[in-house]
Design a protein around this motif. Structure first.
Motif: not given
Length: 447
Positions: A201-209, A285-290
């Motif tokens: 897909x297209x690039x999605x901006x995400x907010x990661x811990x 609004x967190x999308x996941x973690x790094x």
């Protein structure tokens, strides 16, 4: 899977309890090095550091996802004295209920040239919360925010050291290739913005811990509207354990992960089951973690006071991601004696091949008995190569492709078993006092 299963994916143990504000933090000891440095062990992408608690030397995992230090796996041999103890409940990741714990205040924590004489700490009483068997080394706790909050922390994964800088004295010099990203602080947690491409897909901006306490690469929360859908090619897997139980999810790859100008392709990823996060109130609004499998590819300066994360690629940047191709989970489970001949057929003493245990017994100067850690199968993924040939939980691993496992660390044994796709692995195991041999071929699950 058994409740006792623990994996190196520690997973930010997010606390959802009301904690009183404590202004005292770690301060530099007068007369000590200006920017104290300490070496760490990197075990399955986790940072293990030495730290003293009220004068007792212990080992902690540096977990940027945890608010207050947590102690577990304490025995009478550790002899740690804790102050001002009271009972509380903790809620974290997992689908279970809150767990019973102790809260202790006014403790002296010391690391390198830093000291906090008023440290608050929590003690988990659940004996199953013990990460040492899955890591292969003794670990007593986790610590995070209190070490990061007042300092610039230089984290060098390439040379495995930490250095603590006083923001007031820091000269600001960075490597020429360094890039600086905004580090967003919400309460005790730090987040960074990234871009991901999932399933073409297209690039999605995400907010990661930013989660140094996770040995995994990227966790993404499923969200169809945001373009974060689980790729068609995936498999179900045990992802780890939080304070409130075991966490499952879907293991996969994503096409691309971008941090600033740095792009990582075919990144290892997981979509955790969101039921594990239901009890947490601060996802926002967190999308996941790094996690560590990505973070270890950089040397970095983590600057909580200024809200900045400065990254420089290191020699690990192009390392391939490792998957559990065999489908086996291994852990230490007590000790066992092994016997080795120390003389050849002529009676000549062989060259010593290393000390494999703390306790050794010599029999007639020809045989050595050594007490070594026992490595057992703690879980098997359904449908995996190991499952298909009949391996079982509780099997004791004796040798991998003819190599006795007592000569290797636990993580080295895991790497030997999961070396590369298409490799044939032969395991010599013990089951109910019988020696058995199983052979299988490693295969990928992403075709």
């Amino acid at each position: 899977m058994a409740k006792s299963l623990l994996r190196y994916l520690l997973l930010s143990l997010l606390l959802c309890i009301s904690l009183p504000a404590v202004s005292q933090g770690f301060a530099f000891n007068h007369g000590k090095e200006k920017s104290p440095k300490i070496h760490f062990e990197l075990v399955n992408n986790l940072i293990v550091i030495p730290l003293e608690v009220n004068g007792t030397p212990l080992r902690f995992i540096l977990d940027s996802g945890v608010k207050k230090p947590i102690l577990f796996n304490l025995t009478d041999q550790d002899s740690v004295a804790l102050n001002n103890v009271s009972k509380i409940s903790l809620q974290g990741l997992g689908e279970g209920d809150p767990i019973e714990a102790l809260r202790s205040t006014g403790n002296v924590f010391e690391i390198a040239g830093l000291k906090n004489p008023y440290q608050e700490v929590y003690v988990v009483l659940d004996r199953s919360m013990n990460f040492s068997p899955a890591l292969g080394i003794n670990v007593h706790g986790i610590i995070g925010y209190d070490l990061f909050r007042d300092h610039i922390v230089e984290l060098n994964y390439g040379r495995t050291f930490l250095r603590f800088h006083n923001p007031d004295d820091f000269d600001g010099k960075m490597p020429r290739s360094a890039i600086t990203l905004p580090l967003m602080l919400q309460g005790s947690k730090a987040f960074v913005e990234a871009g991901v491409v999932v399933d073409g897909g297209e690039e999605v901006e995400v907010k990661l811990l930013v989660d140094t306490g996770s040995g995994d690469a990227v966790w993404l929360f499923p969200d169809q509207e945001e373009g974060l859908k689980v790729p068609e090619t995936h498999y179900e897997e045990f992802l780890g354990r939080g304070l409130s139980g075991i966490i499952y999810g879907k293991r996969t790859k994503i096409d691309q992960l971008r941090l600033g100008p740095h792009v990582i392709t075919d990144a290892k990823a997981a979509f955790p089951d969101m039921a594990s996060f239901n009890a947490l109130k601060d996802l926002q609004d967190r999308n996941g973690s790094l996690g560590g499998a990505v973070l270890k590819r950089f040397n970095m300066f983590i600057n909580y006071p200024a809200g900045e994360l400065t990254l420089t690629r290191n020699a690990r940047f192009m390392d391939p991601f490792h998957f559990n191709l065999a489908g086996l989970e291994l852990e230490h489970a007590g000790m066992r004696y092994i016997a080795e001949k120390i003389t050849d057929s002529r009676g000549v003493v062989r060259e010593d091949q290393g000390n494999f245990g703390n306790v050794q017994i010599l029999l007639q100067n020809t045989t050595r008995l050594s007490l070594v850690p026992e490595i057992v199968v703690s879980a098997i993924r359904a449908g995996s190569p190991a499952d298909e040939v009949g391996l079982r939980e509780g099997d004791v691993i004796l040798a991998v492709n003819g190599k006795p496992v007592h000569r290797y660390k636990l993580q080295e044994v895991i790497q030997m078993i999961n070396e590369k796709e298409g490799k044939r692995v032969k395991l010599h195991i013990e089951r109910f006092d019988s020696d058995l041999v199983f052979s299988f071929v490693l295969k990928t699950l992403f075709k």
